[in-house]
Design an enzyme around this catalytic site. Sequence first.
Site, short mmCIF file in Angstrom:
data_model
loop_
_atom_site.label_atom_id
_atom_site.label_comp_id
_atom_site.label_asym_id
_atom_site.label_seq_id
_atom_site.Cartn_x
_atom_site.Cartn_y
_atom_site.Cartn_z
CG HIS A 271 -1.88 1.15 1.19
ND1 HIS A 271 -1.57 2.39 1.70
CD2 HIS A 271 -3.12 1.26 0.66
CE1 HIS A 271 -2.59 3.22 1.49
NE2 HIS A 271 -3.55 2.56 0.85
CD GLU B 265 -5.03 2.28 -3.36
OE1 GLU B 265 -6.11 2.75 -3.00
OE2 GLU B 265 -4.20 1.82 -2.58
P1 PGA Z 1 -9.02 7.10 -0.06
O1 PGA Z 1 -7.98 5.95 0.28
O2 PGA Z 1 -10.17 6.48 -0.82
O3 PGA Z 1 -9.44 7.64 1.28
O4 PGA Z 1 -8.31 8.12 -0.91
C1 PGA Z 1 -7.59 5.01 -0.67
C2 PGA Z 1 -6.52 4.10 -0.16
O5 PGA Z 1 -5.62 4.53 0.58
O6 PGA Z 1 -6.53 2.89 -0.47
#
Ligand code: PGA
Length: 268
Positions: free
Chosen positions: A98, A170
């Site tokens: 992550h 992401e």
């Molecule tokens: P968020 O987080 O939707 O609050 O931007 C996404 C994540 O960290 O996986």
Amino acid sequence: MNKKLYFGTNLKMYKTISDTLDYLSKLANLTKDISRDSLELFVIPSYTSLVKASEIVDQNLIKLGAQNMNWEDQGQFTGEISPIMLKELNLDLVMIGHSERRHVFRESDIEENKKVLAALSHGFTVLLCIGETLEEKKFGVSEEVLRRQLKIGLHDIPVARFHQLWIAYEPVWAIGVNGIPATSEYAESMHRLIKECLSELFGEEAKQIPVLYGGSVNPENAEDLIVQPSIDGLFTGRSAWQAEDFNLLIRGSLLAYQNRISKADACK
Ligand code: PGA
């Protein structure tokens, strides 16, 4: 073609054990009528919540995952949790890499690779998170960064294991309170690139590896994102942390996807 859609949330370091149990039972209840043939729903709580959560949750409805894992089975690694310890909890999903692990805790692609290899060999499904920083995007190297994270993160993985992989794209600049969500066009183009890279690594069939978008997913952008052909699911943080909101976001997205499929079929 109808595909299964993936919706999940990482609870980060937010909910206590009792908050998590309350959240999970509400979410299970609210979503129990949705066919799991079209939905894979997962929640990734804190380690401390996982013990009780794994006792109360029907994982056919909501799969539970861990936020991180060490690559060794045991050893002198104070503060770490091993694959064997997670296996004891009856889990089969683990998230690796992550953005907060990579950027706050300075984990490298090589470490992510060790974790991915260990998790796969213990039979876990791995959710590998990748994404470029704002600086990398500004320098125009987003594609190179994603390819590097995939090629190193998935190095030495036997082709036969690709069925155990999920990817979350992401972009770091899109995550969290200061995040700016990616447009659906931008996300789609990066997902296409990820699928291309996966098929270079594991063959054409690897295009079936689910690639989820994450980073400021919210009720306003979820439907536009989920109808993109290369987006297989949404990995949501803040907008999913109230069970009622997450339920609505999932239902809205499933409906938008169904409408797109029906329209496409009607045009044939
Ligand atoms: P968020 O987080 O939707 O609050 O931007 C996404 C994540 O960290 O996986």
